[in-house]
Design a protein around this motif. Structure first.
Motif, PDB file in Angstrom:
ATOM      1  N   GLU A 152      36.407  43.431  32.305  1.00  0.00           N
ATOM      2  CA  GLU A 152      35.491  42.911  33.315  1.00  0.00           C
ATOM      3  C   GLU A 152      36.172  42.830  34.680  1.00  0.00           C
ATOM      4  N   GLN A 168      31.460  41.831  36.409  1.00  0.00           N
ATOM      5  CA  GLN A 168      30.803  43.080  35.986  1.00  0.00           C
ATOM      6  C   GLN A 168      31.608  43.670  34.833  1.00  0.00           C
ATOM      7  N   ARG A 169      30.953  44.098  33.791  1.00  0.00           N
ATOM      8  CA  ARG A 169      31.663  44.771  32.686  1.00  0.00           C
ATOM      9  C   ARG A 169      31.894  46.222  33.064  1.00  0.00           C
ATOM     10  N   TYR A 216      34.912  49.837  41.291  1.00  0.00           N
ATOM     11  CA  TYR A 216      34.032  49.181  40.319  1.00  0.00           C
ATOM     12  C   TYR A 216      33.311  50.218  39.452  1.00  0.00           C
TER      13      TYR A 216
END
Ligand code: 6LW
Length: 511
Positions: A152, A168-169, A216
């Motif tokens: 994460e 966020q995973r 990300y």
């Protein structure tokens, strides 16, 4: 055969590059200098910091968490609690360390320093990061991303510990992978690379990687995952995983990772903990390819930069302890002193035995399969001795005081006084010799490593009081994440140590 550059015997180096319990390595480079940080669990001070100029020869230069205002581990017992995996980075002229203090009153913390040897700042808590193995990476626009086990990620302010938005995973690792953890994020070329460990830190350990256009993601796994594992093999280095990547000044890439050196056949047992190993990395079609990881490796293409090894004997005549010395959980000033009797390490008992987590203990990691340790203790009216410790339930010690010397063995729930000798002197030389099976890491025999505990009598004759099976002081028996530590302790009253001598020994077990 390329001519080897100076300082590399036969153009090679040997793994591990950092021997003994220095697990979960994280590395960064500033110019020609490399710095490494490792986990330390229940040991105080926390997060050993090491320095190298050639990636192979390392010197411990400090510990990042060496003040009570930085680290309290009130409930840490062996491997369950205390300091788990750190990440060490250099950004905008400062060193940054993010790490998890597992247990009550702990959590994710960030420290910063201009000198990696210290002092490091008091920690900034990061309550918004709830997973272990946190990593820090800065985007080209200065945004800071914290990625942690799961895998994460949150964006954070490393100065305040504030997180922005929900986690966020990013990736769950290779299909069917167990426990994706130890993430590290890198920007290489036009890609962001996410390196992780998976399979757990035992024999199934592995390193995998994915890449994406942004820090990300979205991330696509390498078609070659896992990029490194020794699981299911008979290779002499096992548990390989928890890696970090670094680019050398010449543009070559290298990986530091943890591994173990088991003895005693498959699956074997290891006693030195998870150690730091080095492997070369090349880039093929935008993916890293890890070179062969072996005990003997081809030397890097630059001159060796050896470091001065600390002297085998510590006379305790400096005004502070060398950073390699560790204690269990804490080292309050009222329980140890280098000034009460100059030239001696004075220990005042807190708990009555090594079975207790508050025992007054000062030790150093066992870094060699075979070694000989001697110390001179002045017990006065107290009781204390020399111990080889894996945890509160797995340790052997030779203890002096009260007119006798005795060997104590604690294995699981059993505790024995194995041997006793009357010794009236209060100044006594005590010894522990660890003799491992043949030097190769991986051998089919079932020979244990033998732990010999002894005393030197007034006439100078050294007597071995006990020979104990070293396998009971292995991580496979005791469990956990640590390796052996050998050191001095006080069990009652005040005891003093004039010196401690730790000599690596090339000996094999006598036939
Ligand atoms: C470390 C994690 C792990 O935080 O073990 O098995 C933990 N995996 O990466 C302690 O080394």
């Amino acid at each position: 055969m390329t001519r080897s550059l100076p300082g590399w015997p036969n153009g090679t180096f040997t793994n591990p590059v950092v021997a003994g319990m220095y697990p979960d390595p994280s590395i960064c480079r500033v110019g020609e200098d490399y710095y490494l940080a490792c986990s330390s669990f229940e040991y105080w001070p926390g997060v050993p910091i090491l320095h190298s100029r050639d990636l192979v020869h390392w010197e411990q230069i400090g510990n990042a968490l060496d003040r009570p205002s930085q680290l309290r581990m009130p409930a840490a017992t062996a491997s369950s609690g205390g300091i788990y995996a750190p990440t060490l980075r250099h950004h905008d002229g400062r060193f940054w360390l993010i790490v998890t203090n597992v247990g009550p009153g702990g959590g994710t913390i960030i420290c910063t320093a201009t000198n990696p040897a210290g002092p490091w700042s008091d920690p900034v808590p990061v309550p918004g990061v709830t997973g272990i193995d946190p990593d820090l990476a800065w985007d080209t626009d200065g945004r800071c991303w914290c990625t942690y086990a799961g895998i994460e990620q949150v964006r954070i302010d490393p100065w305040t510990g504030q997180v922005f938005g929900p986690p966020q995973r990013l990736w769950s690792g290779a299909p069917g992978a167990q426990a994706p953890e130890a993430p590290h994020l890198y920007r290489v070329g036009g890609w962001w690379y996410l390196l992780i460990a998976e399979g757990g830190t035992e024999r199934g350990h592995a390193v995998s990687i994915a890449r994406g256009p942004e820090p990300y993601g979205p991330f696509e796994p390498s078609p070659a995952n896992p990029v490194l594992t020794h699981r299911g093999t008979h290779k002499p280095i096992q548990n390989t995983g928890h890696a970090d990547l670094v680019e050398a000044p010449d543009g070559s890439w290298w990986m530091v990772l943890l591994g173990v050196r088991p003895g005693g056949g498959t699956p074997g047992w290891h006693v030195l903990g998870r150690e730091t190993f080095l492997a070369p990395v090349s880039w093929v079609d935008g993916w890293p390819v890890v070179g062969e990881l072996a005990p003997v490796m081809t030397a890097p293409p630059w001159p060796a930069r050896p470091v001065a090894a600390p002297p085998p004997r510590d006379d305790f005549d400096a005004d502070r302890l060398h950073p390699r010395w560790v204690s269990v959980r804490s080292r309050p000033r009222k329980y140890w002193s280098l000034t009460e009797r100059p030239g001696w390490l004075t220990l005042h008992a807190r708990d009555e035995s090594l079975d207790r987590p508050e025992v007054t203990f000062v030790g150093r990691r066992q870094q060699d399969p075979s070694c000989g340790v001697r110390t001179l203790i002045d017990t006065g009216d107290g009781r204390g001795g020399l111990a080889i410790r894996l945890d509160e339930r797995h340790h052997y010690e030779i203890e002096a005081g009260g007119g006798e010397v005795r060997v104590i063995a604690r294995i699981g729930s059993m505790r024995w006084a194995v041997a006793t000798r009357p010794v009236s002197a209060t100044r006594v030389r005590l010894g522990i010799d660890v003799l491992a099976a043949p030097a190769e890491y991986w051998h089919p025999c079932q020979e244990p490593d033998i732990v010999r505990l002894g005393v030197e009598h007034a006439d100078g004759v050294y007597e071995v009081l006990a020979e104990l099976d070293g396998r009971y002081l292995s991580t496979e028996v005791a469990g956990g994440f640590t390796g052996r530590v050998i050191g001095m302790y006080a069990a009652f009253g005040t005891v003093r140590f004039d010196w401690l001598d730790y000599e690596p020994v090339a000996a094999k077990l006598s036939p």
